[in-house]
Write a protein that holds these residues in place. Structure first.
Motif, PDB file in Angstrom:
ATOM      1  N   UNK A 203     -11.351  -3.396  22.062  1.00  0.00           N
ATOM      2  CA  UNK A 203      -9.801  -3.807  21.225  1.00  0.00           C
ATOM      3  C   UNK A 203      -9.064  -3.294  20.881  1.00  0.00           C
ATOM      4  N   UNK A 204      -7.744  -3.986  20.001  1.00  0.00           N
ATOM      5  CA  UNK A 204      -7.391  -3.939  19.216  1.00  0.00           C
ATOM      6  C   UNK A 204      -7.349  -3.672  17.774  1.00  0.00           C
ATOM      7  N   UNK A 205      -6.953  -2.092  17.128  1.00  0.00           N
ATOM      8  CA  UNK A 205      -7.075  -1.892  15.337  1.00  0.00           C
ATOM      9  C   UNK A 205      -6.439  -1.601  14.888  1.00  0.00           C
ATOM     10  N   UNK A 206      -5.657  -2.155  13.294  1.00  0.00           N
ATOM     11  CA  UNK A 206      -4.871  -1.683  12.683  1.00  0.00           C
ATOM     12  C   UNK A 206      -5.371  -1.192  11.816  1.00  0.00           C
ATOM     13  N   UNK A 207      -3.634  -0.211  10.873  1.00  0.00           N
ATOM     14  CA  UNK A 207      -4.082   0.454  10.246  1.00  0.00           C
ATOM     15  C   UNK A 207      -2.730   0.978   9.722  1.00  0.00           C
ATOM     16  N   UNK A 208      -2.556   1.354   8.038  1.00  0.00           N
ATOM     17  CA  UNK A 208      -1.148   1.864   7.695  1.00  0.00           C
ATOM     18  C   UNK A 208      -1.412   3.100   7.247  1.00  0.00           C
ATOM     19  N   UNK A 209       0.199   3.306   7.824  1.00  0.00           N
ATOM     20  CA  UNK A 209       0.143   4.817   8.547  1.00  0.00           C
ATOM     21  C   UNK A 209       1.971   5.223   7.573  1.00  0.00           C
ATOM     22  N   UNK A 210       1.852   6.502   7.362  1.00  0.00           N
ATOM     23  CA  UNK A 210       2.874   7.458   6.356  1.00  0.00           C
ATOM     24  C   UNK A 210       3.905   7.035   7.214  1.00  0.00           C
TER      25      UNK A 210
ATOM     26  N   UNK B  94       2.802  10.808  -0.900  1.00  0.00           N
ATOM     27  CA  UNK B  94       4.440  10.471  -1.860  1.00  0.00           C
ATOM     28  C   UNK B  94       4.147   9.617  -2.044  1.00  0.00           C
ATOM     29  N   UNK B  95       3.874   8.117  -1.845  1.00  0.00           N
ATOM     30  CA  UNK B  95       3.876   6.827  -2.963  1.00  0.00           C
ATOM     31  C   UNK B  95       5.016   6.702  -2.206  1.00  0.00           C
ATOM     32  N   UNK B  96       5.459   6.595  -1.206  1.00  0.00           N
ATOM     33  CA  UNK B  96       6.141   6.220   0.390  1.00  0.00           C
ATOM     34  C   UNK B  96       5.378   4.619   0.307  1.00  0.00           C
ATOM     35  N   UNK B  97       6.085   3.354   0.637  1.00  0.00           N
ATOM     36  CA  UNK B  97       5.416   2.440   1.363  1.00  0.00           C
ATOM     37  C   UNK B  97       4.400   3.231   2.992  1.00  0.00           C
ATOM     38  N   UNK B  98       3.465   1.865   2.529  1.00  0.00           N
ATOM     39  CA  UNK B  98       2.898   2.229   4.448  1.00  0.00           C
ATOM     40  C   UNK B  98       3.393   1.300   5.336  1.00  0.00           C
TER      41      UNK B  98
ATOM     42  N   UNK C 121       0.602  -1.095  -0.327  1.00  0.00           N
ATOM     43  CA  UNK C 121      -0.087   0.227  -0.294  1.00  0.00           C
ATOM     44  C   UNK C 121       0.895   1.070  -0.138  1.00  0.00           C
ATOM     45  N   UNK C 122       0.378   2.176  -1.305  1.00  0.00           N
ATOM     46  CA  UNK C 122       1.616   3.405  -0.813  1.00  0.00           C
ATOM     47  C   UNK C 122       0.659   4.788  -0.473  1.00  0.00           C
ATOM     48  N   UNK C 123       0.794   5.513  -0.156  1.00  0.00           N
ATOM     49  CA  UNK C 123       0.746   6.823   0.709  1.00  0.00           C
ATOM     50  C   UNK C 123       0.715   7.376  -0.781  1.00  0.00           C
ATOM     51  N   UNK C 124      -1.303   8.482  -0.420  1.00  0.00           N
ATOM     52  CA  UNK C 124      -1.591   9.273  -1.623  1.00  0.00           C
ATOM     53  C   UNK C 124      -0.352  10.172  -2.186  1.00  0.00           C
TER      54      UNK C 124
END
Length: 241
Positions: free
Chosen positions: A94-101, A80-84, A75-78
């Motif tokens: 509870x626990x949750x997940x996400x993808x950060x730049x 800067x296009x770096x990998x998230x 998944x790439x940051x919209x």
């Protein structure tokens, strides 16, 4: 007018969604209904007013028939296009997940993870997973869309997100508090909601559920049950009574 950004997963232009800021004015968020995801620029998640969260809840339900994309491995940051980078956080549900730049441009979050964060969705207990596995053995991960065999897994083997379900008590509380001037809804029986969830799933995926019960899933083109989006339909049906 803000220029639409491309989805970090499928790279198609995202839909813009304007909602009220907690303090003043509006914020503009970016949604992908195919990937069931949302992009938050830095701190935007914390800025959403309760009314905006509730409106997003309605939008997710309205688009629950949009064909679901299974998330890819990259998944790439919209911005800067770096990998998230995958990250985890904890809240009372509870626990949750996400993808950060890593450049701090923002984060890419599944609708279901946002709903865990905001208190609409909770993780299933071990006992609940065991009971559900007797009826539906394979479900769709509400975060990334991958199939999860709940006979042997308590979390998604692909993105590691826990198995979640819409919490009717949280929805009841949110509707009572967020809809100004609205008549408080009748209490929702969690057992009734669970039954309606399964009924809705059977109606929508009939043949596929038969395959799920026998463990004969052949590909990702099949449609396992998504406990969050199915729950949305079931709870809205109850609220209209």
């Amino acid at each position: 007018m803000n220029t639409p950004i491309n989805c970090a997963c499928c790279t198609t232009p995202m839909h813009t969604f304007r909602c009220q800021n907690k303090v003043d004015g509006e914020i503009t968020l970016d949604l992908c209904f195919g990937c069931q995801s949302i992009w938050f620029d830095q701190f935007e998640s914390l800025q959403m007013a309760p009314s905006g969260i509730l409106e997003l809840f309605r939008l997710i339900h309205e688009h629950n028939t949009t064909p679901r994309h299974v998330w890819g491995s990259t998944l790439k940051c919209p911005r800067c296009e770096d990998r998230l980078v995958q990250s985890f956080d904890l809240c009372k549900n509870g626990k949750f997940t996400y993808y950060r730049c890593t450049q701090q441009h923002g984060r890419f979050t599944a609708f279901s993870a946002l709903m865990v964060e905001k208190g609409f969705v909770r993780q299933l207990t071990v006992q609940e997973i065991e009971a559900l596995a007797k009826q539906v053995q394979v479900v769709r991960c509400s975060s990334c869309g991958a199939p999860v065999d709940i006979r042997t897994q308590s979390a998604c083997g692909y993105c590691h997100a826990p198995i979640t379900i819409l919490d009717p008590n949280a929805v009841e509380k949110a509707l009572g508090q967020l809809v100004e001037g609205a008549k408080p809804p009748k209490p929702l029986d969690p057992n009734i909601v669970a039954d309606m969830l399964l009924d809705h799933a059977r109606q929508k995926w009939g043949a596929q559920l038969t395959l799920a019960k026998t463990g004969q899933w052949s590909s990702l083109d099949d449609n396992p049950v998504d406990l969050v989006t199915s729950g949305l339909a079931a709870i809205r049906a109850l609220l209209k009574r």
